[in-house]
Enzyme design. Structure first.
Site, mmCIF file in Angstrom:
data_model
loop_
_atom_site.group_PDB
_atom_site.id
_atom_site.type_symbol
_atom_site.label_atom_id
_atom_site.label_comp_id
_atom_site.label_asym_id
_atom_site.label_seq_id
_atom_site.Cartn_x
_atom_site.Cartn_y
_atom_site.Cartn_z
ATOM 1 C CD GLU A 112 33.235 38.201 50.566
ATOM 2 O OE1 GLU A 112 33.848 39.116 49.993
ATOM 3 O OE2 GLU A 112 32.968 37.112 50.013
ATOM 4 C CB SER A 158 29.335 29.056 43.607
ATOM 5 O OG SER A 158 29.997 29.102 44.857
ATOM 6 C CG ASN A 204 33.445 41.535 44.342
ATOM 7 O OD1 ASN A 204 34.500 42.155 44.526
ATOM 8 N ND2 ASN A 204 32.656 41.161 45.335
ATOM 9 C CD1 TRP A 205 37.915 41.228 39.376
ATOM 10 C CD2 TRP A 205 39.933 42.209 39.420
ATOM 11 N NE1 TRP A 205 38.279 41.497 38.081
ATOM 12 C CE2 TRP A 205 39.512 42.103 38.085
ATOM 13 C CE3 TRP A 205 41.166 42.800 39.696
ATOM 14 C CZ2 TRP A 205 40.292 42.552 37.018
ATOM 15 C CZ3 TRP A 205 41.948 43.247 38.635
ATOM 16 C CH2 TRP A 205 41.512 43.125 37.315
ATOM 17 C CE LYS A 206 33.860 37.886 46.562
ATOM 18 N NZ LYS A 206 33.240 36.765 47.258
ATOM 19 N N GLY A 211 31.632 31.636 47.324
ATOM 20 C CA GLY A 211 32.957 31.031 47.470
ATOM 21 C C GLY A 211 32.920 29.591 47.966
ATOM 22 C CD GLU A 218 27.102 38.546 45.752
ATOM 23 O OE1 GLU A 218 27.654 38.286 44.689
ATOM 24 O OE2 GLU A 218 27.720 38.943 46.759
ATOM 25 N N GLY A 220 32.443 36.318 41.634
ATOM 26 C CA GLY A 220 33.633 36.426 42.478
ATOM 27 C C GLY A 220 34.781 35.653 41.860
ATOM 28 N N GLY A 221 35.041 34.462 42.404
ATOM 29 C CA GLY A 221 36.193 33.656 42.001
ATOM 30 C C GLY A 221 36.407 33.542 40.495
ATOM 31 C CG HIS A 245 30.096 41.355 49.015
ATOM 32 N ND1 HIS A 245 30.487 40.335 49.847
ATOM 33 C CD2 HIS A 245 30.047 40.834 47.762
ATOM 34 C CE1 HIS A 245 30.671 39.243 49.118
ATOM 35 N NE2 HIS A 245 30.410 39.515 47.857
HETATM 36 P P1 13P Z 1 31.947 33.638 44.241
HETATM 37 O O1 13P Z 1 31.539 33.777 42.795
HETATM 38 O O2 13P Z 1 33.419 33.436 44.436
HETATM 39 O O3 13P Z 1 31.099 32.635 44.964
HETATM 40 O O4 13P Z 1 31.641 35.054 44.927
HETATM 41 C C1 13P Z 1 30.424 35.657 44.704
HETATM 42 C C2 13P Z 1 30.505 37.028 45.220
HETATM 43 O O5 13P Z 1 30.631 37.237 46.418
HETATM 44 C C3 13P Z 1 30.480 38.143 44.253
HETATM 45 O O6 13P Z 1 30.324 39.362 44.884
#
Ligand code: 13P
Length: 258
Positions: free
Chosen positions: A98, A214, A9-11, A174, A168, A235-236, A96
Site C-alpha cells: 500500500e 487474507s 498490521n492494523w493499517k 484484503g 504479501e 491485516g483485517g 508494504h
Molecule cells: P489482509 O490480511 O487484510 O489481507 O492484509 C494483509 C496485509 O496487508 C498485512 O500487512
C-alpha cells in the site's frame, strides 16, 4: 526449533478507545497463554505508545507501520526511526504494497528506511510481493528478486540477520483470495534461496519469512506448517481479538510441530 511470528498490521483503523480495548483484550489473553510464538502489534502511530506501555505485561512487541528514510530535520509529517526507538517500538514495517502503490515508495527509498531502522536497532519487516498482472505474466519471481536485492542486499550480514521479510502477494491483500500454501511456500523458498546465495546457508535458515494476504483462522495452520513459512503478517483479521488469537494459536501449533 524456530518459534513462529505473528504480526497484526492494523493499517489506518480503530479509534483511540477501540485501540485501547483491542490492546487490553489481547494483552489479557496472551498473558495467560505462555506462548513461544512472537506476537507483534502494529497499530497506527498515535496509539503506539499506548501499545508499548501494555507490551511488557501482555507478552507482545510493538511495530510501527512506516518510518522516514531521513534521520531528522525539516520533513513535515514524517516520523523517524529514532523517535520510534525512543518510545520502545522494536519493529517497523517497511515497503508494504500500500505504501509502494499510494505513496510511491521505491526500492531505493525502502533501502534507506531499512538503514535508518537498523542504525537505531529496530527490526525492519521488509515487504515484497507481486501484483495480479505480474503473476499472470509469469514475472513474479523477477519482481520479488528485484525487491529483495534492491531493498536489502546492501546490508552487511550482521544487519541482514535482524531483518524479517514478509511475502504479501498484492492480489491476496484484503481480497479474501489467499495464496495457496503451495504458492506461498514456493515463493518463500525462492526468497530463502536468494538470501542463501548472497549471505550463506545459516543466514538463509535464520531469516524469518512471513506470509501476508487474507490470512485467517481457517487457513493459518496450513500456511504456517509449510517448511519455509515462519508466521504471518495479518491485516483485517488482526482487528478482531478472537480471529487474531486463533491465528496466533495456529502459529503456536505449527511451531511446536516442527
Ligand atoms: P489482509 O490480511 O487484510 O489481507 O492484509 C494483509 C496485509 O496487508 C498485512 O500487512
Amino acid at each position: 526449533m524456530k518459534s513462529k511470528i505473528v504480526i497484526g498490521n492494523w493499517k489506518m483503523n480503530k479509534s483511540f478507545d477501540e485501540a485501547e480495548d483491542l490492546i487490553t483484550e489481547i494483552e489479557e489473553i496472551l498473558a495467560d497463554l505462555n506462548l513461544s510464538t512472537l506476537v507483534v502489534l502494529a497499530p497506527p502511530f498515535p496509539y503506539l505508545e499506548l501499545a508499548t506501555d501494555h507490551a511488557p505485561d501482555g507478552n507482545f512487541e510493538c511495530a510501527a507501520q512506516n518510518c522516514s528514510q531521513f534521520n531528522n530535520g525539516a520533513y513535515t509529517g514524517e516520523v523517524s526511526a529514532s523517535m520510534l526507538a525512543d518510545i520502545d517500538v522494536e519493529f517497523c514495517i517497511v515497503g508494504h504494497s500500500e505504501r509502494r502503490k499510494y505513496f510511491n515508495e521505491t526500492n531505493e527509498i525502502l533501502a534507506e528506511k531499512v538503514n535508518r531502522l537498523t542504525e537505531v536497532g529496530l527490526i525492519p519487516i521488509y515487504c515484497c510481493g507481486e501484483t495480479v498482472e505480474e503473476r499472470e505474466a509469469g514475472v513474479h519471481f523477477d519482481v520479488i528478486e528485484k525487491q529483495i536485492k534492491e531493498g536489502l542486499f546492501h546490508l552487511l550480514p550482521e544487519s541482514l540477520e535482524r531483518v524479517i521479510v514478509a511475502y504479501e502477494p498484492v492480489w491476496a491483500i484484503g481480497t479474501g483470495l489467499t495464496a495457496t500454501p503451495q504458492q506461498a511456500e514456493e515463493v518463500h523458498l525462492f526468497i530463502r534461496s536468494l538470501i542463501e546465495k548472497k549471505y550463506g546457508t545459516e543466514a538463509a535458515y535464520n531469516l524469518n519469512i512471513l506470509y501476508g494476504g487474507s490470512c485467517n483462522p481457517s487457513n493459518a495452520l496450513e500456511l504456517f506448517t509449510q517448511p519455509n513459512i515462519d508466521g504471518g503478517l495479518i491485516g483485517g483479521a488482526s482487528l478482531n481479538t478472537k480471529e487474531f488469537i486463533e491465528i496466533v494459536e495456529a502459529a503456536e501449533t505449527a511451531g511446536s510441530d516442527k
